[in-house]
Write a protein that holds these residues in place. Structure first.
Motif, PDB file in Angstrom:
ATOM      1  N   ILE A  69      -3.873   8.655  -7.381  1.00 36.19           N
ATOM      2  CA  ILE A  69      -3.272   9.605  -6.013  1.00 36.19           C
ATOM      3  C   ILE A  69      -2.105   8.778  -5.053  1.00 36.19           C
ATOM      4  O   ILE A  69      -3.138   8.493  -4.950  1.00 36.19           O
ATOM      5  CB  ILE A  69      -3.897  10.553  -5.703  1.00 36.19           C
ATOM      6  CG1 ILE A  69      -4.276  11.646  -6.607  1.00 36.19           C
ATOM      7  CG2 ILE A  69      -2.691  11.531  -5.284  1.00 36.19           C
ATOM      8  CD1 ILE A  69      -3.756  11.923  -7.940  1.00 36.19           C
ATOM      9  N   TYR A  70      -0.924   8.894  -5.412  1.00 31.40           N
ATOM     10  CA  TYR A  70       0.121   8.245  -4.915  1.00 31.40           C
ATOM     11  C   TYR A  70       0.572   9.352  -3.834  1.00 31.40           C
ATOM     12  O   TYR A  70       1.401  10.531  -3.973  1.00 31.40           O
ATOM     13  CB  TYR A  70       1.567   7.462  -5.586  1.00 31.40           C
ATOM     14  CG  TYR A  70       0.148   6.295  -6.539  1.00 31.40           C
ATOM     15  CD1 TYR A  70       0.748   4.953  -6.065  1.00 31.40           C
ATOM     16  CD2 TYR A  70       0.719   6.796  -7.802  1.00 31.40           C
ATOM     17  CE1 TYR A  70       0.100   4.625  -7.519  1.00 31.40           C
ATOM     18  CE2 TYR A  70      -0.261   6.228  -8.681  1.00 31.40           C
ATOM     19  CZ  TYR A  70      -0.341   4.757  -8.279  1.00 31.40           C
ATOM     20  OH  TYR A  70      -0.978   4.079  -9.318  1.00 31.40           O
ATOM     21  N   GLU A  71       1.403   8.485  -2.518  1.00 28.93           N
ATOM     22  CA  GLU A  71       2.094   9.468  -1.647  1.00 28.93           C
ATOM     23  C   GLU A  71       3.308   9.273  -1.951  1.00 28.93           C
ATOM     24  O   GLU A  71       3.572   8.181  -2.387  1.00 28.93           O
ATOM     25  CB  GLU A  71       2.108   8.482  -0.377  1.00 28.93           C
ATOM     26  CG  GLU A  71       1.572   9.318   1.152  1.00 28.93           C
ATOM     27  CD  GLU A  71       1.785   8.777   2.302  1.00 28.93           C
ATOM     28  OE1 GLU A  71       1.511   8.636   3.262  1.00 28.93           O
ATOM     29  OE2 GLU A  71       0.551   7.679   2.244  1.00 28.93           O
ATOM     30  N   LYS A  72       4.351  10.161  -1.830  1.00 26.28           N
ATOM     31  CA  LYS A  72       5.888  10.556  -2.423  1.00 26.28           C
ATOM     32  C   LYS A  72       6.475   9.924  -1.068  1.00 26.28           C
ATOM     33  O   LYS A  72       5.950  10.148   0.375  1.00 26.28           O
ATOM     34  CB  LYS A  72       5.470  11.555  -2.753  1.00 26.28           C
ATOM     35  CG  LYS A  72       7.421  12.353  -3.240  1.00 26.28           C
ATOM     36  CD  LYS A  72       7.823  14.028  -3.141  1.00 26.28           C
ATOM     37  CE  LYS A  72       7.854  13.896  -4.913  1.00 26.28           C
ATOM     38  NZ  LYS A  72       8.601  15.255  -4.912  1.00 26.28           N
ATOM     39  N   VAL A  73       7.223   8.535  -0.652  1.00 23.20           N
ATOM     40  CA  VAL A  73       8.456   8.215  -0.079  1.00 23.20           C
ATOM     41  C   VAL A  73       9.443   8.942  -0.390  1.00 23.20           C
ATOM     42  O   VAL A  73       9.536   7.867  -2.382  1.00 23.20           O
ATOM     43  CB  VAL A  73       8.144   6.917   0.076  1.00 23.20           C
ATOM     44  CG1 VAL A  73       8.711   6.716   1.338  1.00 23.20           C
ATOM     45  CG2 VAL A  73       6.534   6.891   0.433  1.00 23.20           C
ATOM     46  N   GLU A  74      10.579   8.746   0.545  1.00 24.52           N
ATOM     47  CA  GLU A  74      11.572   9.549  -0.388  1.00 24.52           C
ATOM     48  C   GLU A  74      12.503   8.551   1.092  1.00 24.52           C
ATOM     49  O   GLU A  74      12.325   8.357   2.000  1.00 24.52           O
ATOM     50  CB  GLU A  74      12.106  11.070   0.648  1.00 24.52           C
ATOM     51  CG  GLU A  74      11.865  11.750  -0.718  1.00 24.52           C
ATOM     52  CD  GLU A  74      12.613  13.276  -1.061  1.00 24.52           C
ATOM     53  OE1 GLU A  74      13.647  13.200  -0.444  1.00 24.52           O
ATOM     54  OE2 GLU A  74      11.457  14.071  -0.854  1.00 24.52           O
ATOM     55  N   THR A  75      13.428   7.747   0.103  1.00 20.74           N
ATOM     56  CA  THR A  75      15.053   6.481   0.833  1.00 20.74           C
ATOM     57  C   THR A  75      15.558   7.872   0.933  1.00 20.74           C
ATOM     58  O   THR A  75      16.447   8.691   0.986  1.00 20.74           O
ATOM     59  CB  THR A  75      14.373   5.939   0.165  1.00 20.74           C
ATOM     60  OG1 THR A  75      15.798   5.896  -0.628  1.00 20.74           O
ATOM     61  CG2 THR A  75      13.521   4.876  -0.427  1.00 20.74           C
TER      62      THR A  75
END
Length: 109
Positions: A69-75
């Motif tokens: 499961i991955y962490e969501k990262v927004e740029t």
């Protein structure tokens, strides 16, 4: 790589090499019910740790089979990316938050 076949009823985990299709009909050696196939990174708790097994059952029922499961990262540009593995919770309270937060990454059956 091997996988774990887990019986949530008996709280038994067996290491097995992956053989496509066997997860569909592999019976538990203790109760005969269908076992669940989980990745090799799954670390089962002791048989006596009922609360942790309850958490594992909850997660699996919600579609979280201990896959990454991955962490969501927004740029800045509004681009969404996923990185950094997220650790699975070890209690039911945290598991409920985990399921809500990462529901888009749950496995659909």
């Amino acid at each position: 790589m091997g996988h774990k076949k887990v019986c949530l009823e008996c709280r038994v985990s067996l290491n097995r090499p992956f053989d496509k299709g066997s997860e569909l009909n592999y019976p538990c050696p203790e109760c005969g019910k269908k076992m669940t196939l989980l990745p090799h990174r799954f670390r089962p708790p002791k048989k006596s740790e009922e609360k942790q097994w309850e958490t594992i059952r909850f997660l699996i029922e919600k579609g979280f089979y201990f896959q990454h499961i991955y962490e969501k990262v927004e740029t800045k540009n509004g681009v969404t990316s996923y990185k950094n593995y997220v650790a699975y919770p070890d209690n039911i309270r945290d598991a409920k938050e985990f399921v809500e937060k990462f529901k888009e990454q749950a496995r659909k059956n």
